[in-house]
Motif scaffolding. Sequence first.
Motif, mmCIF file in Angstrom:
data_model
loop_
_atom_site.group_PDB
_atom_site.id
_atom_site.type_symbol
_atom_site.label_atom_id
_atom_site.label_comp_id
_atom_site.label_asym_id
_atom_site.label_seq_id
_atom_site.Cartn_x
_atom_site.Cartn_y
_atom_site.Cartn_z
ATOM 1 N N ASN A 249 6.245 23.166 -3.914
ATOM 2 C CA ASN A 249 5.752 22.598 -5.166
ATOM 3 C C ASN A 249 5.094 21.237 -4.967
ATOM 4 N N MET A 250 5.526 20.487 -3.940
ATOM 5 C CA MET A 250 4.830 19.235 -3.647
ATOM 6 C C MET A 250 3.407 19.504 -3.153
ATOM 7 N N ILE A 251 3.238 20.515 -2.314
ATOM 8 C CA ILE A 251 1.890 20.845 -1.835
ATOM 9 C C ILE A 251 1.027 21.329 -2.998
ATOM 10 N N GLY A 252 1.603 22.195 -3.856
ATOM 11 C CA GLY A 252 0.839 22.717 -4.984
ATOM 12 C C GLY A 252 0.519 21.655 -6.014
ATOM 13 N N LEU A 253 1.544 20.964 -6.516
ATOM 14 C CA LEU A 253 1.316 19.960 -7.549
ATOM 15 C C LEU A 253 0.560 18.759 -6.983
ATOM 16 N N GLY A 254 0.809 18.421 -5.703
ATOM 17 C CA GLY A 254 0.081 17.320 -5.078
ATOM 18 C C GLY A 254 -1.398 17.612 -4.979
ATOM 19 N N THR A 255 -1.743 18.864 -4.632
ATOM 20 C CA THR A 255 -3.159 19.252 -4.591
ATOM 21 C C THR A 255 -3.777 19.187 -5.980
ATOM 22 N N PHE A 256 -3.038 19.664 -6.979
ATOM 23 C CA PHE A 256 -3.504 19.594 -8.373
ATOM 24 C C PHE A 256 -3.770 18.134 -8.766
ATOM 25 N N ALA A 257 -2.868 17.236 -8.408
ATOM 26 C CA ALA A 257 -3.039 15.824 -8.745
ATOM 27 C C ALA A 257 -4.257 15.220 -8.050
ATOM 28 N N LEU A 258 -4.456 15.558 -6.783
ATOM 29 C CA LEU A 258 -5.605 15.028 -6.051
ATOM 30 C C LEU A 258 -6.919 15.577 -6.618
ATOM 31 N N LEU A 259 -6.930 16.873 -6.966
ATOM 32 C CA LEU A 259 -8.143 17.455 -7.549
ATOM 33 C C LEU A 259 -8.425 16.883 -8.936
ATOM 34 N N SER A 260 -7.386 16.435 -9.615
ATOM 35 C CA SER A 260 -7.560 15.825 -10.939
ATOM 36 C C SER A 260 -7.959 14.354 -10.843
ATOM 37 N N GLY A 354 16.416 16.882 4.824
ATOM 38 C CA GLY A 354 15.218 17.446 5.439
ATOM 39 C C GLY A 354 13.957 16.679 5.157
ATOM 40 N N GLN A 355 14.099 15.411 4.764
ATOM 41 C CA GLN A 355 12.902 14.658 4.351
ATOM 42 C C GLN A 355 11.881 14.509 5.469
ATOM 43 N N GLN A 356 12.337 14.405 6.725
ATOM 44 C CA GLN A 356 11.370 14.236 7.810
ATOM 45 C C GLN A 356 10.564 15.510 8.029
ATOM 46 N N LEU A 357 11.205 16.672 7.904
ATOM 47 C CA LEU A 357 10.453 17.925 8.005
ATOM 48 C C LEU A 357 9.478 18.059 6.846
ATOM 49 N N ALA A 358 9.918 17.711 5.635
ATOM 50 C CA ALA A 358 9.018 17.767 4.475
ATOM 51 C C ALA A 358 7.816 16.857 4.677
ATOM 52 N N ARG A 359 8.067 15.674 5.207
ATOM 53 C CA ARG A 359 6.956 14.742 5.471
ATOM 54 C C ARG A 359 5.993 15.321 6.509
ATOM 55 N N VAL A 360 6.548 15.903 7.569
ATOM 56 C CA VAL A 360 5.710 16.506 8.605
ATOM 57 C C VAL A 360 4.811 17.576 7.983
ATOM 58 N N GLU A 361 5.396 18.441 7.160
ATOM 59 C CA GLU A 361 4.618 19.523 6.548
ATOM 60 C C GLU A 361 3.505 18.976 5.672
ATOM 61 N N MET A 362 3.810 17.992 4.829
ATOM 62 C CA MET A 362 2.797 17.463 3.909
ATOM 63 C C MET A 362 1.751 16.627 4.619
ATOM 64 N N ARG A 363 2.158 15.868 5.644
ATOM 65 C CA ARG A 363 1.192 15.045 6.380
ATOM 66 C C ARG A 363 0.147 15.897 7.090
ATOM 67 N N VAL A 364 0.537 17.120 7.430
ATOM 68 C CA VAL A 364 -0.417 18.050 8.032
ATOM 69 C C VAL A 364 -1.172 18.828 6.956
ATOM 70 N N ALA A 365 -0.458 19.309 5.946
ATOM 71 C CA ALA A 365 -1.031 20.254 4.982
ATOM 72 C C ALA A 365 -2.147 19.650 4.136
ATOM 73 N N PHE A 366 -1.951 18.436 3.629
ATOM 74 C CA PHE A 366 -2.953 17.866 2.718
ATOM 75 C C PHE A 366 -4.285 17.555 3.421
ATOM 76 N N PRO A 367 -4.295 16.778 4.512
ATOM 77 C CA PRO A 367 -5.594 16.506 5.146
ATOM 78 C C PRO A 367 -6.248 17.764 5.722
ATOM 79 N N ALA A 368 -5.444 18.720 6.209
ATOM 80 C CA ALA A 368 -6.031 19.955 6.734
ATOM 81 C C ALA A 368 -6.740 20.728 5.630
ATOM 82 N N LEU A 369 -6.105 20.820 4.467
ATOM 83 C CA LEU A 369 -6.698 21.540 3.336
ATOM 84 C C LEU A 369 -7.985 20.877 2.854
ATOM 85 N N PHE A 370 -7.922 19.582 2.612
ATOM 86 C CA PHE A 370 -9.087 18.894 2.055
ATOM 87 C C PHE A 370 -10.179 18.691 3.105
#
Length: 406
Positions: A249-260, A354-370
Amino acid sequence: MQHEQNDKHTAPLPELPLTRPEGCPFDPPAGLAKVREQQPLIRMRYPDGHLGWLATGHAAARVILADPRFSSRYELMHLPIPGTGITELPPAPIGDLTGIDPPEHTRYRRLLTGKLTVRRMRALTERVEQITAEHLDAMERRGPTVDLMEAYAQPVPALMICELLGVPGADRELFQRLTAETTDPNSTPEEQYAALAALGEYVGELVPAKRTDPTDDLLSDLTTTDLTDEELAGIGSFLLGAGLETTANMIGLGTFALLSNPEQAAALRADPGAADQVVEELMRYLSIAHTGIRVALEDVEVEGQLIKAGETVTISLQAANRDPEKFADPDTLDVRRKATGHLAFGHGIHQCLGQQLARVEMRVAFPALFGRFPTLRLAVPPEEVPLRPSMNISGVHRLPVTWDEV
């Protein structure tokens, strides 16, 4: 008799504010800001009639989360959400670190922390990069309109949980299907519970297999400890639930926020190396795990208020992360902000394991997507994006996106 003489002559709040401003899917309920301006720690009446507290200020929330005189045990809590029909909770199931206190919590946490090593996080980073690239390739092949939740936001953390727990490759399709069913808005609650139960059974069967034939994963490592099979299965199920829904949901809602906020998306594209800062600001701004609950085990004074033993405190993390006493212009998404000190991962002994794993996932996912899709945009008007009910985790059910084909 409840003590009200220490409430600074403020009448108890009749209920927890839940209504978000219309057209503002990323903002907390407006009533929370009004309460915070009035008093950062205020009396609140709970649906079952209990007279407890609501903390909306950053300083008050941080103090309560860090104080061992407040309990996280589910069975002690009064629940603040009206209209659910649920007035009490059973004790936490075995392995659920969120609903237990020391010394049981200390034992589990120490064992897990010792296994979530820098080496393991580095290895998982490489896998996140591979998995995100594979899913972005698949998106590109499918064409310019997809549901980002289905195509990207959900499968990436699901596969990373597979990596963490050591789910065999042959089982990963089943694992992904079951995890998707647990949050599918088209599934009935019974179907979602059935999928969750099936996942729990699967993890329970995985534990003895790891004892017999260990591999390089967290679950195998934990079989070398004094944890029983039942405890290992419970911890595995807990990590599954805690690590999947939140990150997806952070990846989904975060992408929505960035696109907005196109200027913020442009800042990320211009400097993908600043992904760490972007992730922390999105965590602060969205605060998807928005509410915590604690119960005083003895009389405790916070912010000049006396919280009596047995009283429940609801902690609004979303209000605390928008506190102007802590963050300047807090209602603005600013990916250049240094959002140090946000409480989106909690605080104290129950801070997200699991915050470090969550950070790893988001730090990769957002710039890769955009980076892959420079023209990425919503495929529907913003008001047509279906939001999740915000009882536990905020997010979106679907996020239709599109882009210009090259």
